[in-house]
Design an enzyme around this catalytic site. Sequence first.
Site, PDB file in Angstrom:
ATOM      1  N   ASP A 195      27.290   4.519 -11.279  1.00  0.00           N
ATOM      2  CA  ASP A 195      26.349   4.030 -10.270  1.00  0.00           C
ATOM      3  C   ASP A 195      25.834   5.125  -9.344  1.00  0.00           C
ATOM      4  OD1 ASP A 195      28.847   4.371  -9.100  1.00  0.00           O
ATOM      5  OD2 ASP A 195      29.194   2.252  -8.769  1.00  0.00           O
ATOM      6  N   ASN A 232      36.938  -6.474  -3.232  1.00  0.00           N
ATOM      7  CA  ASN A 232      36.411  -7.786  -3.636  1.00  0.00           C
ATOM      8  C   ASN A 232      36.285  -7.912  -5.156  1.00  0.00           C
ATOM      9  OD1 ASN A 232      34.267  -6.145  -4.240  1.00  0.00           O
ATOM     10  ND2 ASN A 232      32.819  -7.066  -2.808  1.00  0.00           N
ATOM     11  N   HIS A 236      34.845  -5.712  -7.168  1.00  0.00           N
ATOM     12  CA  HIS A 236      33.672  -5.119  -7.824  1.00  0.00           C
ATOM     13  C   HIS A 236      34.091  -3.973  -8.743  1.00  0.00           C
ATOM     14  CE1 HIS A 236      32.965  -2.342  -4.121  1.00  0.00           C
ATOM     15  NE2 HIS A 236      33.340  -1.564  -5.104  1.00  0.00           N
ATOM     16  N   GLU A 287      28.855  -6.630  -7.668  1.00  0.00           N
ATOM     17  CA  GLU A 287      29.521  -7.413  -6.628  1.00  0.00           C
ATOM     18  C   GLU A 287      29.834  -8.820  -7.144  1.00  0.00           C
ATOM     19  OE1 GLU A 287      30.522  -5.872  -4.162  1.00  0.00           O
ATOM     20  OE2 GLU A 287      29.021  -4.648  -3.156  1.00  0.00           O
TER      21      GLU A 287
HETATM   22  C1  F6R Z   1      32.266   4.042  -7.720  1.00  0.00           C
HETATM   23  C2  F6R Z   1      32.464   2.661  -8.128  1.00  0.00           C
HETATM   24  C3  F6R Z   1      33.203   1.673  -7.269  1.00  0.00           C
HETATM   25  C4  F6R Z   1      34.568   2.184  -6.804  1.00  0.00           C
HETATM   26  C5  F6R Z   1      35.230   1.150  -5.896  1.00  0.00           C
HETATM   27  C6  F6R Z   1      36.573   1.637  -5.367  1.00  0.00           C
HETATM   28  O1  F6R Z   1      31.519   4.736  -8.686  1.00  0.00           O
HETATM   29  O2  F6R Z   1      31.985   2.319  -9.139  1.00  0.00           O
HETATM   30  O3  F6R Z   1      33.389   0.491  -8.013  1.00  0.00           O
HETATM   31  O4  F6R Z   1      35.374   2.471  -7.908  1.00  0.00           O
HETATM   32  O5  F6R Z   1      34.398   0.857  -4.822  1.00  0.00           O
HETATM   33  O6  F6R Z   1      36.345   2.690  -4.491  1.00  0.00           O
HETATM   34  P1  F6R Z   1      37.534   3.603  -3.967  1.00  0.00           P
HETATM   35  O7  F6R Z   1      38.044   4.365  -5.144  1.00  0.00           O
HETATM   36  O8  F6R Z   1      36.921   4.514  -2.951  1.00  0.00           O
HETATM   37  O9  F6R Z   1      38.567   2.671  -3.409  1.00  0.00           O
END
Ligand code: F6R
Length: 241
Positions: free
Chosen positions: A67, A136, A138, A143
Amino acid sequence: MKVIKVKDYEEMSTEACTFILNKLKQLQKPVLGLATGSTPEGLYKRLINKYNEQEVSFKDISTYNLDEYVGLENDDPNSYHYFMHDKLFKHIDIPEDQAHVPNGVAKDMDKECQNYEKQISDAGQINIQVLGMGLNGHIGFNEPGTPFSSRTHIVELDESTREANARFFNSLEEVPKKAITMGIETIMESKEILMLVSGANKKEALDRLLNGEVTEDFPASILQQHDHVTVIADEAALEGK
Ligand code: F6R
């Protein structure tokens, strides 16, 4: 899902690095799916160390990131282009044109979504997709409520996700409201998935990932239906299990 329990973040990162290097050895032109965020940083440090120790070369590897924020230029320190360059790509021998991150400033974002999908399918699909998980549920920036049938698309970020990511920005207002992300179906087409989970704050999310109902309200739950998922999680995230 195979679950590997490790002591802490450091051990999770070491285990993930070993896992990936073992897989890379079995592939001629590996295609890796990568994530940003705090979770994979330790993995990237270890991959750089292994490259410096000449245990791995990235010359024949292609990467596709999950992303990118919409509206941030590639050289913006908060863009995922910048993150990947800074934390991994500039330290290894991956040719620039083999390291792919969705373009968050494309003139035609719908076209960019289609192009990104095509590039991944032209590459023959992702061999190993590295994932982190949002509180959550994701994955990528998909989301809760995102259809399981989604392909690469533009999303409105949840307020909770913007708040969680505000730590990287000067203020919450600066966190973009939109992002481009691989869709859930795109992620599910990866041949193998490596999910990394660390920390007590991910405990509830991890429980839902492993044992919860498969529902679009908790996107990561779909991974229960993928045949090759390995979860490496630390004691804090797996507490009581
Ligand atoms: C980032 C991504 C997100 C993160 C998620 C967890 O490329 O795809 O899904 O993996 O937000 O973020 P952290 O690792 O910072 O807890």
